[in-house]
Design a protein around this motif. Sequence first.
Motif, PDB file in Angstrom:
ATOM      1  N   PHE A  66      -6.772   1.239  -0.669  1.00  0.00           N
ATOM      2  CA  PHE A  66      -7.356  -0.118  -0.776  1.00  0.00           C
ATOM      3  C   PHE A  66      -6.819  -1.391  -0.396  1.00  0.00           C
ATOM      4  O   PHE A  66      -7.561  -2.161   0.356  1.00  0.00           O
ATOM      5  CB  PHE A  66      -7.971  -0.026  -2.108  1.00  0.00           C
ATOM      6  N   THR A  79     -13.187  -2.622   4.628  1.00  0.00           N
ATOM      7  CA  THR A  79     -13.458  -1.535   3.584  1.00  0.00           C
ATOM      8  C   THR A  79     -14.674  -0.912   3.588  1.00  0.00           C
ATOM      9  O   THR A  79     -14.570   0.247   3.565  1.00  0.00           O
ATOM     10  CB  THR A  79     -13.150  -2.548   2.232  1.00  0.00           C
ATOM     11  N   PHE A  97     -15.054   3.063   4.172  1.00  0.00           N
ATOM     12  CA  PHE A  97     -15.690   4.032   3.344  1.00  0.00           C
ATOM     13  C   PHE A  97     -17.103   4.678   3.833  1.00  0.00           C
ATOM     14  O   PHE A  97     -17.487   5.606   3.225  1.00  0.00           O
ATOM     15  CB  PHE A  97     -16.041   3.351   1.833  1.00  0.00           C
ATOM     16  N   GLU A 113       0.652  -1.336  -0.114  1.00  0.00           N
ATOM     17  CA  GLU A 113      -0.094  -0.078  -0.024  1.00  0.00           C
ATOM     18  C   GLU A 113       0.675   1.212   0.104  1.00  0.00           C
ATOM     19  O   GLU A 113       0.669   2.216  -0.655  1.00  0.00           O
ATOM     20  CB  GLU A 113      -0.685  -0.076   1.435  1.00  0.00           C
ATOM     21  N   SER A 156      -3.256   3.458  -2.906  1.00  0.00           N
ATOM     22  CA  SER A 156      -4.570   3.419  -3.464  1.00  0.00           C
ATOM     23  C   SER A 156      -5.457   3.589  -2.095  1.00  0.00           C
ATOM     24  O   SER A 156      -6.639   3.704  -2.414  1.00  0.00           O
ATOM     25  CB  SER A 156      -4.780   2.174  -4.255  1.00  0.00           C
ATOM     26  N   TRP A 215      -6.902  -2.612   3.600  1.00  0.00           N
ATOM     27  CA  TRP A 215      -7.817  -3.304   4.113  1.00  0.00           C
ATOM     28  C   TRP A 215      -7.669  -4.910   3.973  1.00  0.00           C
ATOM     29  O   TRP A 215      -8.077  -5.539   4.948  1.00  0.00           O
ATOM     30  CB  TRP A 215      -9.202  -2.637   3.771  1.00  0.00           C
TER      31      TRP A 215
END
Length: 149
Positions: free
Chosen positions: A26, A64, A68, A19, A24, A29
Motif C-alpha cells: 500500500f 492506489t 486495486f 514497503e 502491505s 503507491w
Amino acid sequence: MDIQWWYWAVAGVTLILLELLLTSFFIVWFGLGALLVALLLWLIPALGIGTQLAAWGIASVALTLLWFRVFRAGLQRGPQWSADDALGEIGLLTVQVNAFQRGKVRFQKPLMGAEEWPCLANTHIPAGERVRVLAVEGNLVRVGPAGEA
C-alpha cells in the motif's frame, strides 16, 4: 524553505523501501506518487508547496485506485478448477494402488493444477493401468479402472 525536487525523490524512495519492510503493498503507491511529484517539480520548478502536496495526494490515490481496480483485478483472473471438472478424466497409474493404500496417477494434461495426484481405489489396480477419476476427496482422487463409469 524552498522544497527541492530531490526532497520528493528521497521521500519516494524511502517510502518504497519502507514497503519492503512492511509488505502491505500500500505504501509503495505513495512512494511512486512522491516520485511523480519529484519529476513534476524537476520539470516545473516554480510549483508551490500546496500544489506539490495536492499533486502528491492525487497521484497517490490515483495509483492506489488504479492498482486495486484495474491491475490487481487482472491478476485474479485465471483458470478456475473445480472437482466436477476432474470427474471422468483418464490417467495412467504410476504407482499401484490397493484397497486402503495410496497410489499415484498421472494425467496427460494438468488436472486442477497438477499433473500427478495421489489416489485411492476400492480394489487393487497395478501400475501402468489406465484409470478414471470417480471422485475428488480433499487432496486425493478416487479412481477406478478406465472401463468403469
